[in-house]
Design an enzyme around this catalytic site. Structure first.
Site, PDB file in Angstrom:
ATOM      1  N   ILE A 475       0.840  -1.204   0.000  1.00  0.00           N
ATOM      2  CA  ILE A 475       0.000   0.000   0.000  1.00  0.00           C
ATOM      3  C   ILE A 475       0.874   1.253   0.000  1.00  0.00           C
ATOM      4  CG2 ILE A 475      -1.901  -1.231   1.071  1.00  0.00           C
ATOM      5  CD1 ILE A 475      -1.242   0.092   3.729  1.00  0.00           C
ATOM      6  N   THR A 477       4.056   0.807   1.029  1.00  0.00           N
ATOM      7  CA  THR A 477       4.896   0.543   2.190  1.00  0.00           C
ATOM      8  C   THR A 477       6.248  -0.049   1.846  1.00  0.00           C
ATOM      9  OG1 THR A 477       3.513  -1.421   2.268  1.00  0.00           O
ATOM     10  CG2 THR A 477       3.108   0.252   3.925  1.00  0.00           C
ATOM     11  N   ALA A 519       4.952  -6.159   7.360  1.00  0.00           N
ATOM     12  CA  ALA A 519       6.331  -6.452   6.967  1.00  0.00           C
ATOM     13  C   ALA A 519       6.841  -7.696   7.672  1.00  0.00           C
ATOM     14  CB  ALA A 519       7.220  -5.244   7.284  1.00  0.00           C
ATOM     15  N   ARG A 622      14.635  -5.896  13.943  1.00  0.00           N
ATOM     16  CA  ARG A 622      15.462  -5.753  12.735  1.00  0.00           C
ATOM     17  C   ARG A 622      14.721  -4.902  11.702  1.00  0.00           C
ATOM     18  NH1 ARG A 622      17.442 -11.168  10.996  1.00  0.00           N
ATOM     19  NH2 ARG A 622      19.400 -10.519  11.983  1.00  0.00           N
ATOM     20  N   ILE A 623      15.422  -3.968  11.124  1.00  0.00           N
ATOM     21  CA  ILE A 623      14.845  -3.148  10.059  1.00  0.00           C
ATOM     22  C   ILE A 623      15.171  -3.828   8.737  1.00  0.00           C
ATOM     23  CG2 ILE A 623      14.859  -0.869   8.983  1.00  0.00           C
ATOM     24  CD1 ILE A 623      13.588  -1.051  11.842  1.00  0.00           C
ATOM     25  N   LEU A 624      14.141  -4.302   8.062  1.00  0.00           N
ATOM     26  CA  LEU A 624      14.337  -5.141   6.878  1.00  0.00           C
ATOM     27  C   LEU A 624      14.916  -4.340   5.714  1.00  0.00           C
ATOM     28  CD1 LEU A 624      11.026  -7.185   7.108  1.00  0.00           C
ATOM     29  CD2 LEU A 624      13.302  -7.794   7.967  1.00  0.00           C
ATOM     30  N   PRO A 626      16.152  -0.209   5.471  1.00  0.00           N
ATOM     31  CA  PRO A 626      16.154   1.108   6.124  1.00  0.00           C
ATOM     32  C   PRO A 626      15.513   2.195   5.269  1.00  0.00           C
ATOM     33  CG  PRO A 626      18.356   0.121   6.153  1.00  0.00           C
ATOM     34  CD  PRO A 626      17.498  -0.774   5.321  1.00  0.00           C
ATOM     35  N   GLU A 699       3.256   2.238  11.962  1.00  0.00           N
ATOM     36  CA  GLU A 699       2.360   2.930  12.877  1.00  0.00           C
ATOM     37  C   GLU A 699       3.104   3.494  14.079  1.00  0.00           C
ATOM     38  OE1 GLU A 699      -0.851   0.113  13.446  1.00  0.00           O
ATOM     39  OE2 GLU A 699      -1.734   0.738  11.544  1.00  0.00           O
TER      40      GLU A 699
END
Lengths: 739, 316
Positions: A475, A477, A519, A622-624, A626, A699
């Protein structure tokens, strides 16, 4: 794959592809206008006619009659379906407003007819020729007036926040009365509209009793079930396809009137029909974030230790609707032995209130984080120190239950350092820059991490190409990109060897895009499918799958090596699986955290508030990716500026509707409102959350930011506004002397 | 949008004559407001007269040392015009405070004067509105009125005129030049061009049926420091809650016109005598007959404060 023990080392930990700031693989299509959105899918069905939805002109009552002669005779008209043609249709699983059928009007702009014509203009012109005889009835439109009679009601946003009608720990009243420092204030948040760029839109085509909807929807599996229920047809006869979604923010979690009336219009016209809701219908025909009236009480010892905290909220909705769960985060965010949360729900005859980006937390944090700022001031404490003092590593209501990770204090401390918090003058109204009064504000960010079952299928072909198929949606994202990264990491290939196909209900059902779970859970679903595919590859090659290493397009085991292309040379290999989550979400509280920092200037003459700079420091596992994660957070920060400073659906309390139902009247921030934004992600992995060790950020980025804005306005001016948005009319009378 | 016929006018006189032959016809230039209104069936012309090909797109010096701005000069071009920027800074600033770059590229000088109110009830055909449907009533009076008029309004209508440009032109004492269907031309002072609502809020200007604006003339430069200050909830792309166009001379005298407060650009020449004594007495005179609603009473102190900001800016 069942995920019921914390993750150990797995192929994702290589971080060759995952964790890298890859460009969005759909980016070039979107920036060149070649990503077709629902209303633009001209090639999916021949002979598409246009449907125009007519909304009710009254907010409550009945339709006595509809006069169609002129509309039927208008040029190009192929069919007209009215709400009087059928009994009231059943509702979808997640909605409370009835979308069509019958003579009863529940809310303004409820769909009462669709006119199908050869062109959009013909359909619209004919729709305006329909005359409707109404029997209006009085309605309840004023939340403040209804609030005193609103009964206690519990609820769950369906998106990760919820609370019972009343929840108590210890003796709140006693502890509050005994507390040497107390705060008891009331806060109000406004009705807000999702105001996404792409309106709700659907093309519907029937093939016998099979229905295909090319639509714009965040949750394909929910949508498939709901449209089947609404139309009374078997779900197996429905296909939804939604590969691109031009914004949703929760407004497209559900089947809405565009899909229902495209389907009914297509049936009546005997040909495919496309329907987009017009901009005015989006505010009053679809869903919105409900307004809240909140009361927060905090009691503390003189050293700042919170001993009592209570958060109560009243919101309104249609009959059978849910409350806005604005108290939910207060159950978890700060320590304190004596606690109370309560919610009340008034029946209102306004359009349906439902999920909008961080339902519950967004308006709840708006109030709570201002209350914390006010309390810190009463205690004479720095607002960061006050929050850190009352930080907790366990669920305050169930101290045996730990947070899986909780780095709130780190977020606040690092943010303070990067933002220059030490240079803030805590005295309100003390800093001037020319005609501007300048202030800084801080707030905690908090949003729960949700775990949802999510399935995917991964194919490997003889070219060594990996194709991911899941009904997950993107969407805006970055789903396409992070799922490609996940599959590339798991299969040991470059990103350009992966094709991702999304949004089709014929694909395995994912968690969808909602509640910032998309995610982590959909990537975990792809992870699970890739584990299956790796086994299939190893088996085909006769390798021991436990030893097989997938890297650089090859599979290695012992001294044997084969390419992925060779593995699939004799025929495509397929892995399909779902991630299902055990009780780790019950055993541990899983949440995401942030420190939000805002600097504003307030015009000393006009009280116009303009944000000068913003910083979010996020701890979300973990940030898939950045880059896509940052985009999520800055978008959320922007939306929060809107809710803090300008966004408000204005209720006409006599006629019962949202008056400012277009983008000229419902103002969202524009570029000129959004200055420098910075986002920092703490280097964190959360093995409790999933094999990806990730959580959500989409969010988290909105939760608390509005409070930081409000606190900055207070620091700038000395005016505490508790009724949001903070428009200049609420500041003017109490502004310091202009210079 | 109802079906309509369409023609391209060949001359201003032709356009006006054609409009007289087609009752309910509308001229179309930039279309930035009219097309929206037609889509919502607030305007339902049966005939559109496209005037874009007319030679009304020039800015010329007048014999008396002023400027004549063709009706079709686009807002972007007018704001950027060297003479306007040099001698009529308040006009350039007002234009650039309005709408967005893309809208200003399309919107014309005459169309800007003729744009219609943004009162939300005017835009919802289910709601009573005396401006849209004379005699049906005013929904805004007891409805949502935060953005609406505080002065010069009536029991029939509290709409505001949304233009920024027109407020500057009011301060500059511009003149609206027109041609009538019979070929006669006239010049209407801008003070008389826009009307107050009274009990006929659907009649918004002094234009007669079929009369076409051909130009707006500015008198010779008046000098002074020229300021346009627009106050709004968001920083761009929003209509004014209150705006102030001011021309302030070194001796403290000057002119002031307000936007966002009335059915027309609001100027009270008598109030300007108070300018040397500061914002408060000027605002009091400007708003002496104000009748705000509960929603928009804040505009009264906001006018005074904005005026104070403008005077501070003008005096450096």
């Amino acid at each position: 794959m069942k995920f019921d023990t914390p993750a150990t080392t797995n192929p994702i930990d290589q971080l060759k592809v995952v964790g890298r700031p890859a460009d969005r693989i759909d980016g070039k299509f979107k920036t060149t206008g070649t990503a077709p959105y629902a209303h633009e899918r001209h090639d999916v069905a021949a002979d598409q006619a246009y449907g125009f939805v007519l909304g009710s002109g009254i907010a409550k009552g009945r339709i006595r009659a509809m006069h169609l002669d002129a509309a039927k005779a208008a040029p190009g008209v192929l069919a007209i379906v009215t709400t009087l043609d059928m009994p009231r249709l059943k509702r979808g699983t997640m909605n409370v407003a009835f979308l069509f059928g019958g003579d009863e009007i529940q809310h303004y702009h409820q769909a009462i007819a669709v006119v199908v014509a050869r062109t959009f203009e013909q359909a619209r012109a004919a729709a305006y020729l329909i005359r409707v005889d109404y029997a209006p009835e009085p309605g309840r439109y004023d939340l403040a007036a209804e609030a005193p009679n609103a009964p206690p009601v519990g609820g769950d946003s369906g998106e990760g926040s919820g609370a019972p009608p009343e929840d108590r720990v210890g003796d709140f009243e006693g502890a509050f009365a005994a507390a040497p420092v107390r705060l008891d204030e009331r806060y109000a948040t406004a009705d807000e509209s999702h105001a996404m760029m792409e309106p709700h839109a659907t093309i519907a085509a029937w093939d016998g009793d099979r229905l295909t909807l090319w639509t714009s929807n965040q949750m394909i599996a929910w949508g498939k079930g709901s449209i089947a229920k609404i139309l009374g047809i078997p779900a197996r006869n429905v296909r939804l396809d939604s590969p691109y979604v031009g914004g949703g923010f929760g407004g497209k979690l559900f089947i809405r009137a565009d899909a229902v009336l495209a389907a009914l219009g297509a049936k009546a016209a005997g040909q495919p029909v496309k329907v987009a809701l017009t901009r005015p219908l989006i505010a009053n025909n679809t869903t919105h974030r409900p307004a809240t009236l909140q009361r927060i009480r905090i009691g503390a010892d003189r050293d700042g230790t919170i001993t009592a905290v209570a958060h109560e909220s009243t919101s309104g909705n249609l009959p059978d609707g849910d409350p806005e769960t604005a108290v939910s985060q207060t159950k978890l965010l700060y320590a304190g032995a004596n606690r109370l949360t309560a919610m009340r729900l008034a029946v209102l005859d306004l359009p349906e209130g439902n999920a909008m980006r961080a339902p519950g937390e967004a308006p709840g944090m708006m109030a709570l984080e201002v209350a914390m700022d006010e309390m810190a001031e009463r205690l004479g404490l720095d607002p960061i120190a006050f929050r850190v003092l009352n930080d907790t590593q366990v669920d305050p209501e169930n101290p045996d239950r730990r947070f899986s990770q909780r780095a709130l204090a780190d977020c606040l401390r690092l943010g303070a350092e990067r933002f220059g918090w030490a240079g803030r003058d805590p005295r309100p109204g003390a800093v001037r820059d020319g005609r501007w009064l300048v202030g800084m504000g801080v707030a905690a960010g908090f949003r729960n991490n949700l775990l949802m079952k999510s399935a995917a299928r991964v194919r490997l072909d003889g070219m060594g190409r990996v194709t991911v198929e899941t009904d997950m949606t993107d969407i805006g994202t970055g789903s396409y990109t992070i799922l490609a990264q996940t599959a590339a990491e798991m299969m040991g290939v470059e990103l350009d060897k992966v094709v991702v196909r999304l949004g089709d209900s014929d694909f395995p059902a994912s968690a969808g895009s909602g509640g910032q779970w998309g995610a982590n859970t959909s990537a975990s679903g792809v992870y699970a499918a890739c584990v299956k595919l790796r086994e299939a590859v190893a088996q085909r090659l006769g390798f021991n799958s436990a030893d097989a290493v997938f890297t650089d397009g090859e599979v290695r085991a012992g001294n044997r090596v084969a390419t992925l292309a060779e593995a699939a040379g004799a025929g495509e290999l397929v892995g399909e699986d779902a991630i299902e989550f055990g009780d780790l979400g019950d055993r541990y509280q899983q949440s995401t955290f942030a420190g939000h920092f805002v600097e504003v200037g307030v015009d000393s003459f006009t009280a116009e508030v303009r944000v000068r700079r913003m910083l979010a420091v996020c701890a979300a596992g973990r940030i898939l990716n950045p880059k896509t994660a940052r985009s999520q957070v800055i978008g959320a920060m922007t939306m929060a500026v809107g809710s803090a400073l300008m966004e408000k659906l204005e209720v006409d309390k006599r006629r019962g509707f949202f008056v400012n139902h277009d983008l000229a009247g419902y103002e969202v921030p524009v570029h000129a409102d959004i200055p420098h934004q910075e986002v920092i992600f703490l280097d964190e992995t959360d093995p409790i959350s999933s094999p990806m060790k990730a959580k959500g950020v989409g969010e988290l980025g909105i939760c608390g930011v509005g409070g930081a804005v409000a606190n900055a306005v207070y620091n700038a001016t000395g005016v505490r506004v508790r009724d949001y948005p903070i428009t200049l009319d609420k500041l003017l009378a109490r502004m310091p002397e202009a210079i | 949008m109802r079906p309509f016929t369409f023609e391209r006018a060949r001359s201003p006189a032709d356009a006006a004559a054609s409009a007289a032959r087609h009752p309910g016809a509308r001229f179309i230039a930039g279309g930035t407001n009219l097309l929206d209104l037609m889509k919502l069936q607030i305007e339902t012309p049966l005939h559109l007269i496209d005037i874009n090909a007319l030679a009304l797109d020039r800015i010329e010096a007048t014999a008396d040392g002023g400027l004549r701005i063709g009706a079709l000069v686009r807002n972007t071009d007018l704001a950027a015009h060297e003479g306007v920027r040099r001698d009529y800074g308040v006009l350039s600033r007002a234009l650039l405070a309005g709408a967005t770059g893309t809208l200003r590229n399309k919107a014309t000088t005459a169309g800007n004067l003729l744009q219609r109110t943004r009162c939300p009830y005017f835009y919802d055909t289910n709601m009573p509105c005396n401006k849209r449907e004379p005699g049906s009533g005013c929904s805004a009076l007891d409805g949502v009125s935060r953005g609406l008029a505080v002065v010069g309004s009536s029991e029939a209508c509290i709409a505001t005129h949304p233009s920024d440009m027109a407020v500057a032109m009011r301060a500059l004492d511009a003149t609206v030049e027109t041609i009538k269907p019979d070929g006669a031309t006239r010049a209407v002072p801008i003070a008389e061009f826009h009307r107050l609502p009274g009990d006929t809020p659907h009649i918004e200007t002094a234009l007669e049926p079929g009369e076409l604006i051909t130009a707006v003339a500015l008198p010779p430069p008046t000098g002074g420091t020229q300021v346009y200050r627009k106050v709004r909830d968001r920083a761009s792309y929003a209509f004014a809650l209150v705006s102030v166009a001011a021309i302030v001379r070194r001796d403290g005298t000057g002119r002031v016109a307000l936007g966002g407060v009335a059915h027309k650009p609001w100027r009270v020449e008598a109030a300007e005598a108070e300018l040397p004594r500061g914002a408060k007495p000027v605002a009091e005179r400007l708003l002496a007959d104000a009748r705000p609603t509960r929603d928009n009473a804040f505009k009264l102190p906001l006018v005074e404060r904005t005026l104070a900001a403008v005077l501070a800016e003008a005096r450096g």
